[in-house]
Enzyme design. Structure first.
Site, PDB file in Angstrom:
ATOM      1  N   ASN A  10      22.772  10.727 109.164  1.00 35.02           N
ATOM      2  CA  ASN A  10      23.794   9.704 109.411  1.00 35.02           C
ATOM      3  C   ASN A  10      24.915  10.325 110.252  1.00 35.02           C
ATOM      4  OD1 ASN A  10      26.105   8.106 109.128  1.00 35.02           O
ATOM      5  ND2 ASN A  10      25.196   7.088 107.368  1.00 35.02           N
ATOM      6  N   ASP A  12      27.558   8.757 111.668  1.00 36.11           N
ATOM      7  CA  ASP A  12      28.846   8.033 111.706  1.00 36.11           C
ATOM      8  C   ASP A  12      30.038   8.981 111.688  1.00 36.11           C
ATOM      9  OD1 ASP A  12      27.335   5.774 111.352  1.00 36.11           O
ATOM     10  OD2 ASP A  12      27.862   5.515 109.247  1.00 36.11           O
ATOM     11  N   HIS A  13      29.859  10.073 110.914  1.00 36.44           N
ATOM     12  CA  HIS A  13      30.994  10.972 110.675  1.00 36.44           C
ATOM     13  C   HIS A  13      31.461  11.668 111.954  1.00 36.44           C
ATOM     14  CE1 HIS A  13      30.218  10.309 106.402  1.00 36.44           C
ATOM     15  NE2 HIS A  13      28.953  10.338 106.775  1.00 36.44           N
ATOM     16  N   ARG A  21      41.276  10.607 116.739  1.00 40.16           N
ATOM     17  CA  ARG A  21      42.146  10.906 117.876  1.00 40.16           C
ATOM     18  C   ARG A  21      42.111   9.841 118.965  1.00 40.16           C
ATOM     19  NH1 ARG A  21      44.318  16.103 118.662  1.00 40.16           N
ATOM     20  NH2 ARG A  21      45.070  15.301 120.643  1.00 40.16           N
ATOM     21  N   HIS A  46      26.018   3.147 110.891  1.00 40.61           N
ATOM     22  CA  HIS A  46      26.523   1.962 110.194  1.00 40.61           C
ATOM     23  C   HIS A  46      27.542   1.281 111.105  1.00 40.61           C
ATOM     24  CE1 HIS A  46      28.527   0.416 106.177  1.00 40.61           C
ATOM     25  NE2 HIS A  46      28.281  -0.566 107.022  1.00 40.61           N
ATOM     26  N   ARG A  48      30.183  -0.967 110.996  1.00 43.44           N
ATOM     27  CA  ARG A  48      31.026  -1.632 109.997  1.00 43.44           C
ATOM     28  C   ARG A  48      31.787  -2.791 110.608  1.00 43.44           C
ATOM     29  NH1 ARG A  48      32.261   1.213 105.020  1.00 43.44           N
ATOM     30  NH2 ARG A  48      33.842  -0.390 104.818  1.00 43.44           N
ATOM     31  N   ARG A  52      35.459   1.108 112.017  1.00 46.41           N
ATOM     32  CA  ARG A  52      36.292   2.308 111.809  1.00 46.41           C
ATOM     33  C   ARG A  52      35.665   3.566 112.400  1.00 46.41           C
ATOM     34  NH1 ARG A  52      35.865   3.242 105.357  1.00 46.41           N
ATOM     35  NH2 ARG A  52      36.792   1.183 105.350  1.00 46.41           N
ATOM     36  N   HIS A  53      34.333   3.550 112.635  1.00 40.78           N
ATOM     37  CA  HIS A  53      33.735   4.714 113.304  1.00 40.78           C
ATOM     38  C   HIS A  53      32.812   4.269 114.440  1.00 40.78           C
ATOM     39  CE1 HIS A  53      30.882   3.785 110.123  1.00 40.78           C
ATOM     40  NE2 HIS A  53      31.559   4.431 109.188  1.00 40.78           N
ATOM     41  N   GLU A  73      22.593   0.537 109.485  1.00 38.32           N
ATOM     42  CA  GLU A  73      23.143  -0.070 108.274  1.00 38.32           C
ATOM     43  C   GLU A  73      24.143  -1.141 108.675  1.00 38.32           C
ATOM     44  OE1 GLU A  73      25.106   3.116 106.321  1.00 38.32           O
ATOM     45  OE2 GLU A  73      23.274   4.245 106.005  1.00 38.32           O
ATOM     46  N   THR A 103      34.072   4.655 101.580  1.00 36.76           N
ATOM     47  CA  THR A 103      32.661   4.642 101.980  1.00 36.76           C
ATOM     48  C   THR A 103      31.955   3.608 101.109  1.00 36.76           C
ATOM     49  OG1 THR A 103      30.670   5.987 102.253  1.00 36.76           O
ATOM     50  CG2 THR A 103      32.103   6.575 100.414  1.00 36.76           C
ATOM     51  N   THR A 104      30.663   3.346 101.413  1.00 38.42           N
ATOM     52  CA  THR A 104      29.956   2.293 100.684  1.00 38.42           C
ATOM     53  C   THR A 104      29.950   2.565  99.182  1.00 38.42           C
ATOM     54  OG1 THR A 104      28.513   2.265 102.601  1.00 38.42           O
ATOM     55  CG2 THR A 104      27.830   0.931 100.724  1.00 38.42           C
ATOM     56  N   GLU A 154      16.628   1.287  99.605  1.00 40.41           N
ATOM     57  CA  GLU A 154      17.264   2.608  99.583  1.00 40.41           C
ATOM     58  C   GLU A 154      18.047   2.676  98.284  1.00 40.41           C
ATOM     59  OE1 GLU A 154      19.242   3.997 103.112  1.00 40.41           O
ATOM     60  OE2 GLU A 154      20.450   5.428 101.963  1.00 40.41           O
ATOM     61  N   HIS A 217      23.324   8.692  99.718  1.00 40.40           N
ATOM     62  CA  HIS A 217      24.753   8.635  99.390  1.00 40.40           C
ATOM     63  C   HIS A 217      25.155   9.837  98.546  1.00 40.40           C
ATOM     64  CE1 HIS A 217      28.789   7.214  98.864  1.00 40.40           C
ATOM     65  NE2 HIS A 217      28.524   6.297  99.784  1.00 40.40           N
ATOM     66  N   GLY A 218      25.956  10.672  99.165  1.00 42.49           N
ATOM     67  CA  GLY A 218      26.485  11.827  98.446  1.00 42.49           C
ATOM     68  C   GLY A 218      25.497  12.975  98.292  1.00 42.49           C
ATOM     69  N   GLY A 239      24.609  12.093 105.472  1.00 41.37           N
ATOM     70  CA  GLY A 239      25.606  12.185 106.528  1.00 41.37           C
ATOM     71  C   GLY A 239      26.685  13.209 106.268  1.00 41.37           C
ATOM     72  N   GLN A 240      27.580  12.876 105.345  1.00 46.74           N
ATOM     73  CA  GLN A 240      28.786  13.675 105.113  1.00 46.74           C
ATOM     74  C   GLN A 240      28.517  15.166 104.977  1.00 46.74           C
ATOM     75  OE1 GLN A 240      32.092  12.981 104.868  1.00 46.74           O
ATOM     76  NE2 GLN A 240      32.694  14.951 104.014  1.00 46.74           N
TER      77      GLN A 240
HETATM   78  N1  PXP Z   1      22.775   5.609 103.005  1.00 46.56           N
HETATM   79  C1  PXP Z   1      23.618   4.549 103.029  1.00 46.56           C
HETATM   80  C2  PXP Z   1      23.043   3.181 102.866  1.00 46.56           C
HETATM   81  C3  PXP Z   1      25.004   4.729 103.248  1.00 46.56           C
HETATM   82  O1  PXP Z   1      25.828   3.667 103.279  1.00 46.56           O
HETATM   83  C4  PXP Z   1      25.488   6.026 103.467  1.00 46.56           C
HETATM   84  C5  PXP Z   1      26.944   6.238 103.752  1.00 46.56           C
HETATM   85  O2  PXP Z   1      27.245   5.775 105.024  1.00 46.56           O
HETATM   86  C6  PXP Z   1      24.567   7.094 103.459  1.00 46.56           C
HETATM   87  C7  PXP Z   1      23.223   6.860 103.205  1.00 46.56           C
HETATM   88  C8  PXP Z   1      24.992   8.512 103.717  1.00 46.56           C
HETATM   89  O3  PXP Z   1      25.863   8.915 102.715  1.00 46.56           O
HETATM   90  P1  PXP Z   1      26.603  10.323 102.843  1.00 46.56           P
HETATM   91  O4  PXP Z   1      27.457  10.272 104.060  1.00 46.56           O
HETATM   92  O5  PXP Z   1      27.366  10.413 101.567  1.00 46.56           O
HETATM   93  O6  PXP Z   1      25.530  11.370 102.960  1.00 46.56           O
END
Ligand code: PXP
Length: 264
Positions: A10, A12-13, A21, A46, A48, A52-53, A73, A103-104, A154, A217-218, A239-240
């Site tokens: 992911n 997005d970050h 910036r 994603h 959104r 925001r990103h 997403e 976040t979601t 998912e 997620h996480g 992602g993160q």
């Molecule tokens: N899957 C979904 C559906 C999400 O919404 C997210 C967060 O954007 C992720 C995966 C990735 O989560 P993380 O950034 O915590 O790894």
């Protein structure tokens, strides 16, 4: 275990950093080849509602230039769905969205929004886009997802990840401690076991009724092994933790290491 697991990165970050910036640096398109040549199997983004990103132009360019499939997403908002139907990514993952969230948070409420989700799935299927639903790991949500016509689910691993971090990292001593999980260690341990069991049972049920199973997620370098043990999970979207590690190691090594840890 020889069933493969796909790694969706992911990105997005990277756009979060750029938007902080309001400039054109870092260029998110640079991530595509780095991800591809270092073991990612999919790009996840994603779009959104609050932009925001990822911006519309990012989504368009990423879909056009990525050699890897793009998992997009989005919420069930009609305007967003119309944009995405035109963009035709390889797959759409429907997620809940609240403007004020960081976040979601939580999975899609497949019961409350049954009509909207079913309409969204129909619209995406008309454009030949397969659909995954991001749901909490409960058998009821899985069975409802199948009934609504999704090809995939998912499983939301947020609770698992929070419990794991409260038990095994410095999170409880930080400003971002999860208040509702400030519990004795034995209580955290038993809740963590239960969270893993819920994911296992949901993954099994989904697999048995013909749904593909992703999780996300996480997830990070410390907790991901728990997901690899669940053989019905065939895709992880992360992602993160990958982008955070890339600050220190570079994106290439961060992806390579996650790929190594998620290879069965
Ligand atoms: N899957 C979904 C559906 C999400 O919404 C997210 C967060 O954007 C992720 C995966 C990735 O989560 P993380 O950034 O915590 O790894």
């Amino acid at each position: 275990m020889n069933n493969k697991i796909k790694l969706g990165v992911n990105i997005d970050h990277i756009a979060v950093l750029r938007e902080a910036r309001q400039v054109n640096d870092p260029d998110i398109l640079h991530a595509l080849n780095v991800a591809c040549i270092n073991g990612a199997d999919q790009i996840t983004i994603h779009l959104r509602e609050d932009r925001r990103h990822i911006q519309d132009i990012d989504a368009k360019n990423i879909i056009m230039h990525s050699t890897l499939p793009v998992n997009m997403e989005c919420s069930i908002n009609k305007d967003i769905l119309n944009i995405i139907s035109d963009l035709r990514p390889h797959r759409v993952t429907l997620v809940p969205e609240k403007r004020e969230e960081v976040t979601t948070e939580g999975g899609l409420d497949v019961f409350k929004y049954e009509d909207e989700i079913s309409f969204a799935i129909e619209q995406l299927h008309d454009c030949i886009i397969p659909v995954s639903l991001f749901v909490d790991p409960t058998v009821e949500a899985i069975e409802k997802s199948k009934e609504l016509g999704a090809e995939m689910v998912e499983l939301h691993t947020g609770l698992f990840s929070n419990l794991f971090a409260m038990l095994n990292s410095s999170l409880p001593y930080s400003n971002h401690s999860v208040k509702e999980l400030e519990l004795p260690r034995y209580e955290l341990s038993s809740r963590l076991e239960k969270a893993i069991e819920d994911i296992k049972i949901s993954a099994k049920r989904a697999n048995s009724i013909g749904l593909e199973v992703a999780a996300g997620h996480g997830l990070n370098y410390h907790n991901v092994h728990k997901m690899i043990e669940i053989k019905e999970i065939t895709e992880l979207n992360i992602g993160q933790s990958i982008i955070a590690r890339s600050v220190f190691t570079g994106l290439a090594d961060a992806i390579k290491e996650m790929k190594r840890l998620t290879t069965r």
